[in-house]
Design an enzyme around this catalytic site. Structure first.
Site, mmCIF file in Angstrom:
data_model
loop_
_atom_site.group_PDB
_atom_site.id
_atom_site.type_symbol
_atom_site.label_atom_id
_atom_site.label_comp_id
_atom_site.label_asym_id
_atom_site.label_seq_id
_atom_site.Cartn_x
_atom_site.Cartn_y
_atom_site.Cartn_z
ATOM 1 N N CYS A 1 18.199 151.621 -36.145
ATOM 2 C CA CYS A 1 16.942 151.273 -36.796
ATOM 3 C C CYS A 1 16.600 149.850 -36.357
ATOM 4 O O CYS A 1 17.332 149.252 -35.579
ATOM 5 C CB CYS A 1 16.984 151.439 -38.310
ATOM 6 S SG CYS A 1 18.097 150.351 -39.193
ATOM 7 N N CYS B 1 11.967 154.574 -36.602
ATOM 8 C CA CYS B 1 11.448 153.236 -36.314
ATOM 9 C C CYS B 1 10.424 153.254 -35.193
ATOM 10 O O CYS B 1 10.013 152.205 -34.703
ATOM 11 C CB CYS B 1 12.579 152.258 -36.029
ATOM 12 S SG CYS B 1 13.824 152.827 -34.867
ATOM 13 N N CYS C 1 12.316 151.477 -31.436
ATOM 14 C CA CYS C 1 13.653 151.951 -31.087
ATOM 15 C C CYS C 1 13.702 152.251 -29.593
ATOM 16 O O CYS C 1 13.035 153.164 -29.126
ATOM 17 C CB CYS C 1 14.011 153.218 -31.863
ATOM 18 S SG CYS C 1 14.515 152.906 -33.550
#
Length: 138
Positions: A13, A87, A91
């Site tokens: 994350c 995310c 990411c």
């Protein structure tokens, strides 16, 4: 060193302070010796959220022993599975045999019940992932 039968999983994350930390903890709890669990963040906060520590302690897991890590800390490791925690564009791509994105809300600003709901959802998803990884080796 990776045990030949052990599966390596990574949870990612942005801050590596809530969702990915709890997922790493659940992989260790549910996977035992058959899992090597890691977590990292694209922009790590440098700390574990105190709520994550508190709500994992309710389940008997001491998250205070973890640290917030950067993806640079795990560079060069080959993973059986990489899971991003919703995310989005933050990411980066990490090579793995299996990739999943769990569109989970960040519980950082949630009330206690909301935080526990996300924690419990992460636990259920980690169990399902580990079951799938185990089935694929049979």
């Amino acid at each position: 060193m990776n045990h030949p039968l052990r599966k390596r999983v990574l949870f990612v994350c942005v801050e590596n302070s809530n969702r990915s930390q709890m997922a790493e903890a659940f992989a260790r709890l549910h996977g035992g010796d058959r899992i090597e669990a890691h977590s990292a963040g694209s922009r790590p906060s440098g700390r574990i959220n105190p709520k994550a520590v508190r709500f994992m302690a309710e389940l008997g897991y001491d998250l205070s022993t973890h640290r917030s890590k950067s993806l640079d800390d795990i560079a060069g490791i080959a993973f059986d599975a990489v899971v991003t925690m919703g995310c989005g564009d933050h990411c980066p791509w990490v090579p793995a045999k299996r990739r999943e994105d769990w569109a989970l809300p960040d519980p950082r600003d949630m009330d206690d019940d909301g935080y526990r709901a996300v924690r419990d959802e992460i636990s259920a998803r980690v169990k399902a992932l580990l079951d799938t990884l185990a089935a694929n080796e049979a």
